[in-house]
Design a protein around this motif. Structure first.
Motif, PDB file in Angstrom:
ATOM      1  N   THR A   1     -13.953   1.461  14.004  1.00 30.69           N
ATOM      2  CA  THR A   1     -13.578   2.870  13.856  1.00 30.69           C
ATOM      3  C   THR A   1     -14.508   3.760  14.665  1.00 30.69           C
ATOM      4  O   THR A   1     -14.058   4.630  15.419  1.00 30.69           O
ATOM      5  N   PHE A   2     -15.808   3.517  14.531  1.00 27.39           N
ATOM      6  CA  PHE A   2     -16.754   4.395  15.227  1.00 27.39           C
ATOM      7  C   PHE A   2     -16.694   4.216  16.743  1.00 27.39           C
ATOM      8  O   PHE A   2     -16.780   5.193  17.492  1.00 27.39           O
ATOM      9  N   SER A   3     -16.504   2.962  17.158  1.00 26.20           N
ATOM     10  CA  SER A   3     -16.440   2.764  18.614  1.00 26.20           C
ATOM     11  C   SER A   3     -15.189   3.414  19.177  1.00 26.20           C
ATOM     12  O   SER A   3     -15.240   4.059  20.238  1.00 26.20           O
ATOM     13  N   SER A   4     -14.067   3.285  18.459  1.00 26.41           N
ATOM     14  CA  SER A   4     -12.857   3.926  18.986  1.00 26.41           C
ATOM     15  C   SER A   4     -12.993   5.449  18.920  1.00 26.41           C
ATOM     16  O   SER A   4     -12.480   6.159  19.788  1.00 26.41           O
ATOM     17  N   PHE A   5     -13.703   5.918  17.895  1.00 24.10           N
ATOM     18  CA  PHE A   5     -13.990   7.357  17.806  1.00 24.10           C
ATOM     19  C   PHE A   5     -14.646   7.834  19.088  1.00 24.10           C
ATOM     20  O   PHE A   5     -14.201   8.794  19.735  1.00 24.10           O
ATOM     21  N   ILE A   6     -15.696   7.119  19.498  1.00 20.07           N
ATOM     22  CA  ILE A   6     -16.446   7.549  20.686  1.00 20.07           C
ATOM     23  C   ILE A   6     -15.609   7.367  21.942  1.00 20.07           C
ATOM     24  O   ILE A   6     -15.589   8.235  22.827  1.00 20.07           O
ATOM     25  N   ILE A   7     -14.867   6.277  22.008  1.00 20.66           N
ATOM     26  CA  ILE A   7     -14.060   6.032  23.217  1.00 20.66           C
ATOM     27  C   ILE A   7     -12.997   7.112  23.392  1.00 20.66           C
ATOM     28  O   ILE A   7     -12.848   7.681  24.481  1.00 20.66           O
ATOM     29  N   PHE A   8     -12.311   7.436  22.295  1.00 16.29           N
ATOM     30  CA  PHE A   8     -11.271   8.464  22.404  1.00 16.29           C
ATOM     31  C   PHE A   8     -11.869   9.823  22.733  1.00 16.29           C
ATOM     32  O   PHE A   8     -11.306  10.604  23.507  1.00 16.29           O
ATOM     33  N   LEU A   9     -13.024  10.095  22.139  1.00 15.84           N
ATOM     34  CA  LEU A   9     -13.711  11.353  22.409  1.00 15.84           C
ATOM     35  C   LEU A   9     -14.009  11.492  23.894  1.00 15.84           C
ATOM     36  O   LEU A   9     -13.682  12.500  24.538  1.00 15.84           O
ATOM     37  N   LEU A  10     -14.610  10.441  24.462  1.00 18.57           N
ATOM     38  CA  LEU A  10     -14.995  10.497  25.873  1.00 18.57           C
ATOM     39  C   LEU A  10     -13.762  10.544  26.760  1.00 18.57           C
ATOM     40  O   LEU A  10     -13.716  11.311  27.734  1.00 18.57           O
TER      41      LEU A  10
END
Lengths: 272, 167
Positions: free
Chosen positions: B8-17
């Motif tokens: 969840t957190f990694s996809s959070f950061i990926i989508f953010l970027l």
């Protein structure tokens, strides 16, 4: 307490949503002056409409007080209005003394009738309020009667709808004199007697009080001429007048006091 | 930390970027920027904690706003849409299937597409309402929301299905 906590836990999502929403709106308004401006406008609109609502309620509850204030003001204006008419008759007197002998007080009509031939009115002002016998009572647009007797808090008034009451009148345009008497049927239909046929009259002429009595000052509008007959045999007009106001439907009157009434009465008595 | 949280957190950061550095620079026809980060909110597992999800929705919008110098429109839109997600799911899938195991593994394609449409439309509508914030711009809000939704859906749909098939 447990219940409150339970409720908080149960509704935590909406509560968190609202908290975060408030935070994001603050965030929005801190970052964009356009949104800040808009939100301020919205807040102003809401608060002003709330104030509007509360003030309209307040106004409703203050109506009585406001009514009293208006009545007082009206009374004052009424006396000024009567004063303005005065120079027509008391020209020299006013110039030299700058005085007007009439005082005005307001009064509520608590009983009124028109069914008898001799009607009486009761008003809610009495000797406590300075009302004395034989004072005139007027309305917004006419004459109501003359005070007959006074108790502590009330006074009875001989209504203008009384067959024996004659009121001194004059025509606004032609300065012809006469007296106004009720005919006894329609509360707005009156006869004007003793107008000499040599004076020039027209239908629709306005009738005002004549100022030749100690009861009423000159210039209170009463009504207009509705029927006109010139009877050459008697030398007098047969006139019918229609009042501006129906005296049986009056709820508010003004009592007028003539300060020099005693002097006039004294002279009158001397003459007799 | 289990694998789902890390995911969840990694996809959070990926989508953010992705959103900030790529899709916010698209400027298709001058003003259309598809919003890909909505996919993060869509792909979140159905049966997980809604409270936590609210915070996720809030923070993804918040960071996008911070990094792309927009006011607070992303925050409000993603927060609202994450709050309304259970409602949208119920509308798209029907009352019975309130808690399917995972959105990705759900077999009903039409319902998934309907859900995507509803989700993206709600998000974009909120976003444009906040952006314009005026009755006079009613048509602008509607047209902006519809056109941007169209491009977002074009982008989001294949990705969403691809991630499903790859599993």
């Amino acid at each position: 307490m447990q219940r409150i906590i339970n409720a908080l836990v149960q509704y935590r999502n909406p509560i968190i949503y609202i908290l975060l929403m408030v935070f994001s709106i603050l965030f929005l308004s801190s970052r964009s002056s356009f949104h800040k401006n808009k939100l301020e406008h919205l807040g102003f609109y809401i608060s002003s409409s709330l104030y509007d609502f509360s003030s309209s309620i307040n106004q409703y509850f203050n109506l009585k007080e406001i009514n009293e204030i208006l009545l007082k003001e009206n009374t004052r204006l009424k006396s000024l209005n009567l004063k303005v008419n005065a120079p027509f008759l008391y020209n020299k007197y006013l110039v030299s003394h700058k005085r007007f002998p009439f005082l005005v007080k307001d009064a509520n009509v608590i009983k009124n009738s028109h069914l008898n031939q001799r009607n009486y009115i009761i008003i809610d002002k009495g000797s406590e309020n300075g009302v004395k016998t034989e004072m005139g009572v007027i309305t917004t647009n006419g004459v109501l009667g003359i005070v007959k007797s006074v108790s502590r808090k009330y006074a009875s008034v001989i209504s203008i709808l009384h067959k024996d009451l004659k009121i001194n009148v004059r025509l606004k345009n032609s300065a012809a004199f006469g007296s106004l008497v009720w005919k006894g049927k329609n509360p707005r239909e009156f006869a004007i007697e003793d107008v000499v046929s040599s004076s020039k009259l027209n239908l629709g002429d306005t009738i005002v009080t004549g100022g030749m009595s100690s009861y009423f000052p000159y210039g209170i509008p009463l009504g207009k001429i509705s029927k006109l007959e010139n009877d050459n045999n008697t030398g007098y007009y047969t006139l019918t007048a229609e009042l501006f106001e129906n005296p049986s439907q009056i709820y508010l009157g003004y009592v007028i006091e003539n300060k020099f009434k005693d002097e006039i009465e004294f002279l009158n008595k001397d003459l007799k | 930390m289990n694998s789902i949280t890390i995911k969840t957190f990694s996809s959070f950061i990926i989508f953010l970027l992705l959103q900030v550095f790529i899709f916010n620079q698209v400027n298709l026809f001058g003003y259309i920027n598809p919003m890909i980060y909505v996919l993060f909110l869509i792909n979140y597992r159905f049966d997980r904690n809604h409270t936590f999800f609210l915070f996720l929705g809030f923070f993804i919008g918040f960071f996008i706003d911070l990094m792309s110098q927009t006011g607070g429109a992303h925050t409000i839109a993603s927060l609202t849409v994450s709050f309304l997600r259970p409602l949208l799911i119920r509308n798209a899938f029907g009352v019975i299937s309130e808690l399917p195991k995972s959105f990705k593994n759900d077999p009903r394609k039409l319902n998934r597409i309907l859900f995507l449409f509803l989700f993206i439309l709600t998000h974009h509508l909120t976003y444009f309402i906040v952006i314009y914030f005026s009755w006079d711009a009613f048509l602008l809000i509607i047209s902006g929301a519809l056109i941007t939704s169209f491009f977002s859906i074009i982008l989001v749909l294949p990705i969403s299905f691809m991630s499903k098939t790859s599993k």
